[in-house]
Design a protein around this motif. Structure first.
Motif, PDB file in Angstrom:
ATOM      1  N   ILE A   1      10.723  -7.722  16.791  1.00 22.85           N
ATOM      2  CA  ILE A   1      11.600  -7.257  17.860  1.00 22.85           C
ATOM      3  C   ILE A   1      11.416  -5.770  18.160  1.00 22.85           C
ATOM      4  O   ILE A   1      11.719  -5.292  19.250  1.00 22.85           O
ATOM      5  N   ASN A   2      10.890  -5.026  17.200  1.00 26.63           N
ATOM      6  CA  ASN A   2      10.703  -3.586  17.380  1.00 26.63           C
ATOM      7  C   ASN A   2       9.391  -3.233  18.074  1.00 26.63           C
ATOM      8  O   ASN A   2       9.113  -2.051  18.308  1.00 26.63           O
ATOM      9  N   ASP A   3       8.597  -4.223  18.407  1.00 25.78           N
ATOM     10  CA  ASP A   3       7.342  -3.987  19.112  1.00 25.78           C
ATOM     11  C   ASP A   3       7.619  -3.275  20.440  1.00 25.78           C
ATOM     12  O   ASP A   3       8.577  -3.614  21.153  1.00 25.78           O
ATOM     13  N   THR A   4       6.789  -2.315  20.785  1.00 32.31           N
ATOM     14  CA  THR A   4       6.966  -1.582  22.053  1.00 32.31           C
ATOM     15  C   THR A   4       6.823  -2.501  23.260  1.00 32.31           C
ATOM     16  O   THR A   4       7.230  -2.141  24.367  1.00 32.31           O
ATOM     17  N   PHE A   5       6.254  -3.686  23.044  1.00 33.43           N
ATOM     18  CA  PHE A   5       6.139  -4.693  24.104  1.00 33.43           C
ATOM     19  C   PHE A   5       7.495  -4.972  24.748  1.00 33.43           C
ATOM     20  O   PHE A   5       7.592  -5.269  25.936  1.00 33.43           O
TER      21      PHE A   5
ATOM     22  N   LEU B   1       5.013  -9.809  30.470  1.00 31.89           N
ATOM     23  CA  LEU B   1       3.628  -9.375  30.337  1.00 31.89           C
ATOM     24  C   LEU B   1       3.608  -7.865  30.152  1.00 31.89           C
ATOM     25  O   LEU B   1       4.420  -7.148  30.740  1.00 31.89           O
ATOM     26  N   SER B   2       2.684  -7.381  29.344  1.00 30.16           N
ATOM     27  CA  SER B   2       2.610  -5.932  29.127  1.00 30.16           C
ATOM     28  C   SER B   2       1.699  -5.264  30.136  1.00 30.16           C
ATOM     29  O   SER B   2       1.748  -4.065  30.346  1.00 30.16           O
ATOM     30  N   VAL B   3       0.828  -6.050  30.770  1.00 31.16           N
ATOM     31  CA  VAL B   3      -0.107  -5.506  31.754  1.00 31.16           C
ATOM     32  C   VAL B   3      -0.108  -6.409  32.974  1.00 31.16           C
ATOM     33  O   VAL B   3       0.328  -7.548  32.923  1.00 31.16           O
TER      34      VAL B   3
ATOM     35  N   CYS C   1       7.959 -20.196  21.363  1.00 30.64           N
ATOM     36  CA  CYS C   1       7.417 -19.300  22.384  1.00 30.64           C
ATOM     37  C   CYS C   1       5.906 -19.426  22.446  1.00 30.64           C
ATOM     38  O   CYS C   1       5.261 -19.949  21.535  1.00 30.64           O
ATOM     39  N   LEU C   2       5.349 -18.963  23.551  1.00 26.93           N
ATOM     40  CA  LEU C   2       3.906 -18.834  23.722  1.00 26.93           C
ATOM     41  C   LEU C   2       3.573 -17.352  23.688  1.00 26.93           C
ATOM     42  O   LEU C   2       4.269 -16.545  24.308  1.00 26.93           O
ATOM     43  N   VAL C   3       2.504 -17.007  22.987  1.00 32.38           N
ATOM     44  CA  VAL C   3       2.125 -15.610  22.830  1.00 32.38           C
ATOM     45  C   VAL C   3       0.671 -15.432  23.239  1.00 32.38           C
ATOM     46  O   VAL C   3      -0.195 -16.210  22.827  1.00 32.38           O
ATOM     47  N   ILE C   4       0.408 -14.414  24.062  1.00 29.57           N
ATOM     48  CA  ILE C   4      -0.964 -14.034  24.382  1.00 29.57           C
ATOM     49  C   ILE C   4      -1.271 -12.750  23.625  1.00 29.57           C
ATOM     50  O   ILE C   4      -0.502 -11.789  23.679  1.00 29.57           O
ATOM     51  N   GLN C   5      -2.380 -12.757  22.903  1.00 26.79           N
ATOM     52  CA  GLN C   5      -2.783 -11.586  22.140  1.00 26.79           C
ATOM     53  C   GLN C   5      -4.154 -11.104  22.584  1.00 26.79           C
ATOM     54  O   GLN C   5      -5.033 -11.905  22.901  1.00 26.79           O
TER      55      GLN C   5
ATOM     56  N   MET D   1       0.158  -7.987  21.093  1.00 26.46           N
ATOM     57  CA  MET D   1       0.856  -8.920  21.982  1.00 26.46           C
ATOM     58  C   MET D   1       0.892  -8.357  23.399  1.00 26.46           C
ATOM     59  O   MET D   1       1.363  -7.240  23.629  1.00 26.46           O
ATOM     60  N   VAL D   2       0.394  -9.139  24.353  1.00 24.15           N
ATOM     61  CA  VAL D   2       0.374  -8.697  25.748  1.00 24.15           C
ATOM     62  C   VAL D   2       1.094  -9.678  26.676  1.00 24.15           C
ATOM     63  O   VAL D   2       1.264  -9.400  27.857  1.00 24.15           O
TER      64      VAL D   2
END
Length: 494
Positions: free
Chosen positions: A171-175, A239-241, A203-207, A212-213
């Motif tokens: 949860i602390n990820d800057t994402f 999404l991060s980008v 959940c679904l995660v894209i790395q 994680m993005v």
């Protein structure tokens, strides 16, 4: 959903010693665990306590009475008219009294189903027309298994996306910083911890290089906002980008999961200012006519299965957008589209087989992730139009059909800048390749299309020739006969 269990299910569930083990103990434990997994409530009837109190083994009786207390109890269920009529004057000290009380709870709609292996109760249920609501243990377990979300990992076949539990997400990820900014920092953190992590949400995660993005959190819900059947809610879509179509990849895999799980509707909420609103509308989500009451967010719904009226009231392309990637208007013309294998693998990476001899690809490329893609060629055909069906043929060394798409837009252009502007990140071609294509005298045929669900098993071109559905190997876009189109469509696994 409320499930009532008979005493013959409760007793093997609450062992007091190894001697209490019964052949079906493990199945009963599985039923209880899976019922909790889908958030079903397991009840006992207050009168069933008499069954436990009749045990002559004092130590075992005391232990089972303690276990009895941990269950939700149905109390003071009034006797229904049908029970009064069919089973009048049953003495309270008889064994039948508890059997009838269990059936009365079903008649009163206090529970959805009753689980029992007692043949006598099943006979009584048939007598009052409630046999469809009284399950044997094996039937109840089959029913629960059908309600469980399927294991998404079985279906995921993309190198950069995986299914995960939220308790494995940091949860602390800057994402998450932008979400914290939108949803009052600590309030978002608390929601994620309590609802997602403690709630064991999927959940679904894209790395990308272990970073994680992309993230999609989802869960099943009861019917709401005018939707019925099996409802899947997108709780978080982040999404991060931007610019590499990762959102389309997430959504495509969520659609895959929805089809496996036989979902009827998917919905998501978002604030109007959010760019994601237009994104979801592009893939068949429609705005509901009301706002989410507690937050004022817009509600976007996508119906996953068309009805017969939808085929009639919607124009072909509108239908395709609404119900793709699985369903599309099959009445449109179909074309065979040859693609060199190396380009096919870049455009449709999920079609690559494990024994492929092609080099490693960059699976973060936009054209690989996108559901909306572009195809460029110098074909002279003027037959392809919006809504046409495209079957992509791996040409040269392979000779198979593995993927299909629906045409969204058709253009003829010669200016490289115009082509690049139109296709954006949808095409596998580099600028230099597009400039070379434009040096000839012919205009470039640009097909913008939506990728649909493909084939679980490739179709060899030789099979089409054997069926006498095609002639020679296609060198350019070729229109298929109605017979050939229908034969190919029948090879889809749904």
């Amino acid at each position: 959903m409320n499930i009532l269990i008979d005493t013959n299910i409760f007793i093997p569930l609450e062992l007091t010693s190894l001697s209490d083990m019964e052949p079906e103990t493990h199945s009963i434990n599985e039923l209880y665990r899976k019922a909790k997994e889908v958030d079903y409530h397991v009840f006992l009837l207050d009168t069933q306590k008499k069954d436990v109190e009749n045990d002559k083994n004092e130590e075992r009786k005391r232990l089972r009475l303690v276990a009895f207390e941990k269950y939700e109890l149905l109390k003071n269920v009034k006797t229904t008219d049908i029970i009064k009529t069919i089973f009048p004057n049953i003495p309270e000290d008889s064994h039948d009294f508890i059997d009838i009380a269990l059936l009365n709870a079903v008649c009163a709609n206090a529970v959805s189903i009753l689980v029992t292996n007692d043949e006598g109760i099943h006979k009584k249920a048939k007598k009052i027309g409630k046999e469809d609501f009284v399950y044997y243990l094996a039937d109840a377990l089959d029913f629960i298994n059908q309600q469980l979300p399927q294991n998404l990992k079985v279906d995921i076949s993309h190198p950069v996306i995986k299914s995960e539990k939220c308790y494995n997400i940091n949860i602390n990820d800057t994402f998450f910083d932008s979400l914290r900014a939108d949803y009052d920092g600590e309030k978002f953190n608390n929601w994620f911890k309590e609802k997602c992590q403690n709630g064991h949400r999927d959940c679904l995660v894209i790395q990308d290089n272990d970073k994680m993005v992309g993230l999609c959190i989802y869960k099943f819900e009861e019917p709401c906002y005018g939707m019925n059947g099996k409802i899947l809610k997108i709780c978080t879509f982040k999404l991060s980008v931007s610019g590499n179509k990762q959102g389309e990849l997430l959504l495509r895999k969520l659609f895959d999961y929805s089809y496996i799980s036989e979902v009827d509707w998917i919905y998501v909420t978002a604030y109007e200012k959010n760019y994601i609103c237009q994104f979801f509308e592009n893939f068949g989500f429609e705005r509901y006519n009301k706002l989410k009451e507690d937050s004022g967010e817009l509600i976007f719904r996508k119906q996953m299965k068309p009805c017969s009226e939808d085929y009639l009231r919607l124009a072909p392309l509108d239908f395709d957008i609404r119900f793709c990637p699985r369903y599309f208007n099959t009445e449109q013309d179909a074309f065979l589209v040859p693609v060199i294998s190396s380009y096919h693998n870049m455009l449709f990476p999920e079609a690559i087989k494990e024994n492929s001899l092609f080099p490693q690809l960059d699976y973060m490329d936009s054209y690989s992730n996108a559901m909306r893609k572009a195809y460029l060629c110098k074909s002279n055909t003027n037959l392809v139009q919006a809504g046409s069906i495209l079957f992509f043929y791996k040409s040269h060394d392979v000779g198979t059909i593995e993927t299909c798409g629906i045409v969204e837009r058709v253009e003829r252009l010669r200016n490289p800048d115009a082509i690049i502007s139109l296709t954006g990140k949808r095409t596998v071609y580099q600028r230099s390749e597009i400039e070379t294509m434009c040096k000839g005298e012919k205009d470039i045929l640009v097909l913008l299309f939506r990728q649909t669900e493909g084939f679980s098993k490739e179709i060899h071109f030789s099979e089409l020739q054997k069926q006498k559905l095609v002639g020679g190997v296609p060198q350019s876009i070729t229109k298929l006969s109605e017979e050939a189109k229908k034969w190919i469509l029948k090879q889809r696994p749904f």
